[in-house]
Design a protein around this motif. Structure first.
Motif, PDB file in Angstrom:
ATOM      1  N   HIS A   1      83.460  -8.359  -7.551  1.00 20.27           N
ATOM      2  CA  HIS A   1      83.410  -6.646  -7.914  1.00 20.27           C
ATOM      3  C   HIS A   1      84.122  -5.866  -7.102  1.00 20.27           C
ATOM      4  O   HIS A   1      83.798  -4.774  -6.846  1.00 20.27           O
ATOM      5  CB  HIS A   1      82.040  -6.455  -7.724  1.00 20.27           C
ATOM      6  N   SER A   2      85.310  -6.431  -6.677  1.00 19.62           N
ATOM      7  CA  SER A   2      86.150  -5.749  -5.940  1.00 19.62           C
ATOM      8  C   SER A   2      87.190  -4.660  -6.802  1.00 19.62           C
ATOM      9  O   SER A   2      86.926  -4.635  -8.037  1.00 19.62           O
ATOM     10  CB  SER A   2      87.301  -6.630  -5.252  1.00 19.62           C
ATOM     11  N   ASN A   3      87.761  -3.680  -6.113  1.00 17.30           N
ATOM     12  CA  ASN A   3      88.790  -2.767  -6.943  1.00 17.30           C
ATOM     13  C   ASN A   3      90.117  -3.254  -6.848  1.00 17.30           C
ATOM     14  O   ASN A   3      91.107  -2.414  -7.129  1.00 17.30           O
ATOM     15  CB  ASN A   3      88.619  -1.335  -5.964  1.00 17.30           C
ATOM     16  N   LEU A   4      90.526  -4.524  -6.421  1.00 17.06           N
ATOM     17  CA  LEU A   4      91.638  -4.994  -6.576  1.00 17.06           C
ATOM     18  C   LEU A   4      92.550  -5.111  -7.737  1.00 17.06           C
ATOM     19  O   LEU A   4      91.958  -5.574  -8.717  1.00 17.06           O
ATOM     20  CB  LEU A   4      91.699  -6.609  -5.885  1.00 17.06           C
ATOM     21  N   THR A   5      93.633  -4.646  -7.613  1.00 12.41           N
ATOM     22  CA  THR A   5      94.577  -4.822  -8.836  1.00 12.41           C
ATOM     23  C   THR A   5      95.677  -5.863  -8.714  1.00 12.41           C
ATOM     24  O   THR A   5      96.012  -6.587  -9.548  1.00 12.41           O
ATOM     25  CB  THR A   5      95.558  -3.596  -8.956  1.00 12.41           C
ATOM     26  N   GLN A   6      95.938  -6.211  -7.183  1.00 13.66           N
ATOM     27  CA  GLN A   6      96.433  -7.484  -6.788  1.00 13.66           C
ATOM     28  C   GLN A   6      95.784  -7.656  -5.388  1.00 13.66           C
ATOM     29  O   GLN A   6      95.488  -6.979  -4.798  1.00 13.66           O
ATOM     30  CB  GLN A   6      97.888  -7.283  -6.632  1.00 13.66           C
ATOM     31  N   VAL A   7      95.774  -9.002  -4.994  1.00 14.91           N
ATOM     32  CA  VAL A   7      95.048  -9.648  -3.735  1.00 14.91           C
ATOM     33  C   VAL A   7      96.121  -9.102  -2.657  1.00 14.91           C
ATOM     34  O   VAL A   7      95.580  -8.583  -2.030  1.00 14.91           O
ATOM     35  CB  VAL A   7      94.986 -10.806  -3.938  1.00 14.91           C
ATOM     36  N   TRP A   8      97.335  -9.471  -2.791  1.00 14.35           N
ATOM     37  CA  TRP A   8      98.125  -9.273  -1.644  1.00 14.35           C
ATOM     38  C   TRP A   8      99.495  -8.589  -2.189  1.00 14.35           C
ATOM     39  O   TRP A   8     100.031  -9.396  -3.167  1.00 14.35           O
ATOM     40  CB  TRP A   8      98.453 -10.461  -0.639  1.00 14.35           C
ATOM     41  N   LYS A   9     100.093  -7.905  -1.542  1.00 23.44           N
ATOM     42  CA  LYS A   9     101.388  -7.395  -2.127  1.00 23.44           C
ATOM     43  C   LYS A   9     102.417  -8.553  -1.972  1.00 23.44           C
ATOM     44  O   LYS A   9     103.405  -8.429  -2.735  1.00 23.44           O
ATOM     45  CB  LYS A   9     101.863  -6.164  -1.216  1.00 23.44           C
ATOM     46  N   LYS A  10     102.222  -9.110  -0.802  1.00 27.47           N
ATOM     47  CA  LYS A  10     103.189 -10.220  -0.558  1.00 27.47           C
ATOM     48  C   LYS A  10     102.493 -11.558  -0.200  1.00 27.47           C
ATOM     49  O   LYS A  10     101.269 -11.427   0.417  1.00 27.47           O
ATOM     50  CB  LYS A  10     104.179  -9.922   0.719  1.00 27.47           C
ATOM     51  N   PRO A  11     102.964 -12.712  -0.731  1.00 32.97           N
ATOM     52  CA  PRO A  11     102.010 -13.805  -0.357  1.00 32.97           C
ATOM     53  C   PRO A  11     101.575 -14.096   1.230  1.00 32.97           C
ATOM     54  O   PRO A  11     102.491 -13.873   2.121  1.00 32.97           O
ATOM     55  CB  PRO A  11     103.081 -15.121  -1.000  1.00 32.97           C
ATOM     56  N   GLN A  12     100.486 -14.380   1.286  1.00 34.71           N
ATOM     57  CA  GLN A  12      99.934 -14.586   2.772  1.00 34.71           C
ATOM     58  C   GLN A  12      99.665 -16.068   2.886  1.00 34.71           C
ATOM     59  O   GLN A  12      99.424 -16.810   2.012  1.00 34.71           O
ATOM     60  CB  GLN A  12      98.590 -14.008   2.776  1.00 34.71           C
ATOM     61  N   LEU A  13     100.455 -16.506   3.935  1.00 32.56           N
ATOM     62  CA  LEU A  13     100.070 -17.907   4.502  1.00 32.56           C
ATOM     63  C   LEU A  13      98.689 -18.178   5.165  1.00 32.56           C
ATOM     64  O   LEU A  13      98.606 -17.601   6.137  1.00 32.56           O
ATOM     65  CB  LEU A  13     101.107 -18.415   5.591  1.00 32.56           C
TER      66      LEU A  13
END
Length: 878
Positions: free
Chosen positions: A391-403
């Protein structure tokens, strides 16, 4: 758990049975006595004194006590109760090995199930709590000195009973405590119990907690008490393993000690009194200053700590759940001093400030209603094991890929603004990806193919998702794939068969109209929901196959004509574990568009068993002998011949056709077919509907084709029906069965021939069957393996049909020559003439190649069932 009534039950049983035994002993409170200075010896002396009926027993050491017990009691039939055994050593000190005589009964009460499992006891009874009526009766007996409460206290009494949860100890303690108290005092006591358990009950239950052997087990128990009741066991195990708590064994120990339980749906459960006992242990560590406790779950305490910014490094876990309409906002600086925070749940919590204030030791992040459009780059997540951002407001999870190497579970369900999945290239250990009801999701990143450890992929109700990347089908570890409700996904690729671990496929209510044909080749799928079919695969697969074959049964779109079909449908390979699908689905029926079925078995025994089972299932009877045609049986029949060509054999077909025509018209029976003509062909003959041979080793020539010559008969009334139904090629060496239906045999193409020859190797023992319809009988059969057709031209008679040698020439693969024998022709029923070349055919003097020895053990079995196979795979003639 303590207080459930184990000792009370044991006493009742002891009192009922003691009169049946001359010698008895009830050794109570073993755990408690064991810890005293002379406790171990005292326990041994008590047992000996009770059995020997004397108080003069003196034991100087534990080992001496063991020896005395064994010596004095091994000949006696005794009844003994060992109450509250907490360690195996305690039992061994009292009843080790064969210390008691035959017929003895030993009853053990314990809080640790493992003790009983190690001892391999004959029977285990797990004490259960009282039901509601029993609990009310027991409570009233102590609170009112009668079995029912007074009317004014009925509601309060029921509240107490519910709180006690059927635990006799709690009912007795609270009943006695509330005896003769006013109603207002009752209400005060119940209000206090919501925060602080009763001391007596608490101390009794705490015994089990104190009995845990190490800190990790205690930490697991407290974590479950405060945060994970009702959570999936596997989910919790992964999180706590990420905390270094070795939860696989830890949770098992807690279950054995009855401190936690696993419900039917694999969720962790716990008695309310045990939950309150665990939380009280945490509260007691700092009763007045919640910020100094290891775990915070009480809403009031959490709000105070966050508002006052009083968090400390003592806090390891924090839970705060707010309604979706919440407008309260906290500053991230409130988390800055929580350096050891590893478990964090903030449902619908709004925060402002720098996200670098959050702990770098987070292992569990559950933040439903996450307020931002993406997770900030300075939000340290590299140690997170499970991330729940439903139920988040995310449009994308991370702007840059996260390790995030440790991330195993990612749940983004119901994130209605999320348009794309994250880049998975830096999440190498992700095991579960859950994205249910992400209604704006348009794209799954191709890097999903990099997830070599993924077990679950759930995209249910992603209604905007229209296609899946081909990389998804490279996920060989995925066990569960859920696409139900993805209404715009209209195709599943044939590559789905590469998902070799897939056990559950749920794709109901999608746009998929045609299931992938390769799906029935899956060895792993156990449950499937697809295209209106749902259930266990061994029930669904036959229905799927039937739907491909019959337009009237097909619930999906009409399949295009054969030329436009995929190869996977034209030739279907089935493993032995799905062999029954061939039989159940009538896979080679006349309406089928499949040209062949290839079955791989595990052993020759299984090959035979599968066919027997098939025939028995179909006919509900055992096999019957298939008699070989004799002349007396066909004196009034019509004799027919079949020439079946496979591969490049059109010249030989013409030669044999002429020989058959001339031989049958002159009533020369079957002595007119040519034998070996090496290197043009090799001939193998058989009585009845099968021929068995060994593929020869001929390095100078390549097998170019195969021709079957079949002589069979029928009654006059069957002449209008079709005889041949199918051809089966059994390879005993490679353990394969190839089945070709009549339509395929009549139009054999290059691809079909390659399918045949690819499964034939030098030295393979092969048997070829022809299946004939009801009312027909095969008399003889010859198989020609064709190697070089150029020499075949030399033996043609002067009036042989000439065939252009063009490679594009279309051969006639099937010839039928019919002859109604003259009534004046007398046939010898016992005659078994050797086949001789026709007079019209000139034989080249060539090397004669002798047939290899036949497989004796298998010939009889398969000869008997040849006709049955024909009927089972027939074209609906019977």
């Amino acid at each position: 758990m303590g207080g459930i009534g184990k000792s009370t039950i044991a006493k009742v049983i002891y009192n009922d049975l003691c009169y049946e035994f001359e010698d008895q002993s009830f050794v109570a409170n073993i755990r408690e006595v064991w810890e005293k200075d002379r406790g171990r010896i005292d326990l041994q002396e008590q047992l000996l004194s009770d059995i020997l009926k004397t108080r003069k027993i003196k034991v100087l050491s534990v080992e001496q006590g063991k020896a005395m017990i064994k010596q004095r009691l091994r000949s006696k039939r005794i009844l003994a109760v060992l109450d509250d055994v907490s360690e195996l050593e305690q039992f061994n000190a009292l009843c080790e090995g064969n210390s008691v005589g035959p017929g003895s009964v030993i009853i053990i009460t314990t809080r640790d199930l493992r003790v009983l499992n190690i001892l391999e006891v004959d029977f285990i009874y797990e004490a259960e709590g009282l039901n509601a009526s029993e609990s009310l009766e027991l409570f009233c007996g102590h609170a009112f000195r009668k079995v029912i409460p007074t009317e004014d206290f009925l509601i309060l009494s029921r509240y107490v009973v519910a709180y006690c949860g059927g635990i006799p100890l709690a009912l007795e303690v609270l009943g006695s405590y509330l005896l003769k108290r006013r109603k207002q005092e009752w209400q005060s006591v119940l209000s206090k119990l919501e925060k602080i358990p009763n001391d007596q009950i608490h101390e009794k239950l705490k015994i089990s907690f104190n009995g845990l052997s190490d800190r990790m087990e205690k930490d697991i128990f407290l974590d479950v008490c405060c945060f994970f009741i009702g959570k999936d066991r596997a989910y919790v195990t992964k999180i706590l393993n990420g905390c270094g708590l070795h939860a696989d064994i830890g949770i098992t120990v807690l279950i054995e000690r009855s401190l936690i339980k696993v419900e039917k749906n694999k969720k962790l459960g716990m008695h309310d009194l045990l939950r309150d006992m665990g939380r009280e242990i945490v509260r007691e560590s700092s009763p007045e200053e919640p910020e100094k406790r290891t775990r915070l779950w009480c809403h009031e305490d959490v709000v105070n700590v966050l508002e006052d910014h009083t968090g400390t490094k003592a806090i390891e876990g924090l839970v705060m759940k707010l309604p979706k309409t919440n407008r309260v906002c906290f500053d991230t600086i409130a988390f800055e001093k929580m350096k050891r925070l590893r478990l964090l749940q903030l449902d619908n919590v709004q925060v402002i400030g720098d996200y670098k204030c959050f702990s770098k030791h987070l292992r569990w992040l559950s933040w439903q209603g996450f307020p931002l459009k993406y997770t900030p780059e300075n939000f340290y997540q590299k140690n997170v094991v499970a991330m729940d951002l439903k139920h988040s407001n995310l449009t994308q999870v991370w702007k840059k890929p996260q390790l995030i190497e440790g991330l195993k579970i990612l749940n983004l369900s119901h994130s209605k603004y999320l348009k794309r999945t994250p880049d998975f290239s830096k999440l190498p250990n992700l095991e579960k990806l859950i994205m249910k009801d992400c209604q704006s999701l348009l794209e799954v990143h191709p890097s999903i193919g990099d997830l070599k450890n993924l077990l679950l992929l759930n995209l249910k109700d992603c209604t905007s998702l229209s296609n899946l990347p081909r990389e998804i089908y490279q996920l060989r570890t995925v066990e569960t794939l859920i696409l139900s409700g993805c209404s715009k996904i209209d195709k599943l690729e044939e590559d789905i068969v590469q998902m070799e671990s897939l056990t559950t496929l749920m794709a109901a209510n999608t746009g998929v109209k045609q299931p992938p044909f390769s799906i029935v080749r899956s060895k792993s799928i156990g449950y499937i929901s697809l295209c209106g079919y749902e259930g266990l695969s061994h029930h669904v697969f036959p229905s799927l196959i039937r739907s491909w074959m019959s337009p009237t049964m097909n619930s999906v779109a009409h399949i295009s004509p054969f030329g436009g079909m995929s190869k996977s449908l034209a030739s279907l390979d089935i493993e032995s574990n799905n062999l029954a699908l061939v039989y159940q689905s009538q896979i080679l029926s006349s309406c089928s568009k499949l040209r062949s079925v290839s079955v791989q078995c595990d052993s020759e025994i299984q090959l035979k068993q599968e066919f027997r089972r098939f025939l028995d299932d179909l006919y509900d009877a055992g096999l019957t002998e298939l008699g070989i045609s004799h002349a007396s049986h066909i004196s009034d029949h019509s004799l027919r011949s079949l020439l079946i060509g496979m591969g490049n054999c059109h010249i030989v077909i013409n030669i044999l056709g002429k020989s058959l025509s001339q031989g049958l018209t002159t009533n020369s029976r079957d002595n007119f077919l040519p034998g070996d003509n090496y290197p043009s062909w090799l001939a193998y003959r058989g009585e009845g509907p099968s021929v068995l041979f060994q593929v020869p080793d001929d390095t100078n020539y390549c097998m170019k084709g195969m021709t079957l010559c079949v002589l069979y008969s029928t009654t006059p009334e069957n002449l209008a029906t079709e005889g041949l139904t199918s051809v089966l090629i059994i390879n005993y060496t490679k353990l394969t069965i190839q089945i070709y239906r009549r339509d395929t045999v009549m139009s054999f193409n290059d691809e079909d021939w390659q399918d045949v020859v690819s499964k034939l190797g030098v030295g393979d023992n092969v048997e070829i069957f022809v299946s004939i319809g009801h009312g027909w009988t095969v008399k003889k059969m010859t198989v020609y393996l064709i190697y070089d057709q150029s020499n075949a031209m030399e033996i043609e008679s002067s009036n042989a049909m000439e065939v252009a040698p063009s490679s594009d020439a279309k051969m006639e693969p099937l010839h039928e020559v019919e002859l109604k024998p003259s009534p004046n022709v007398k046939m010898d029923p016992s005659a078994e003439e050797e086949v001789q070349p026709s007079l019209d055919v000139k034989m080249e003097p060539s090397v004669v190649v002798k047939n290899e020895p036949l497989l004796k053990t298998s010939r009889k079995n398969f000869t008997r069932l040849a006709k049955r196979v024909g009927e089972c795979l027939c074209l609906n003639h019977n």
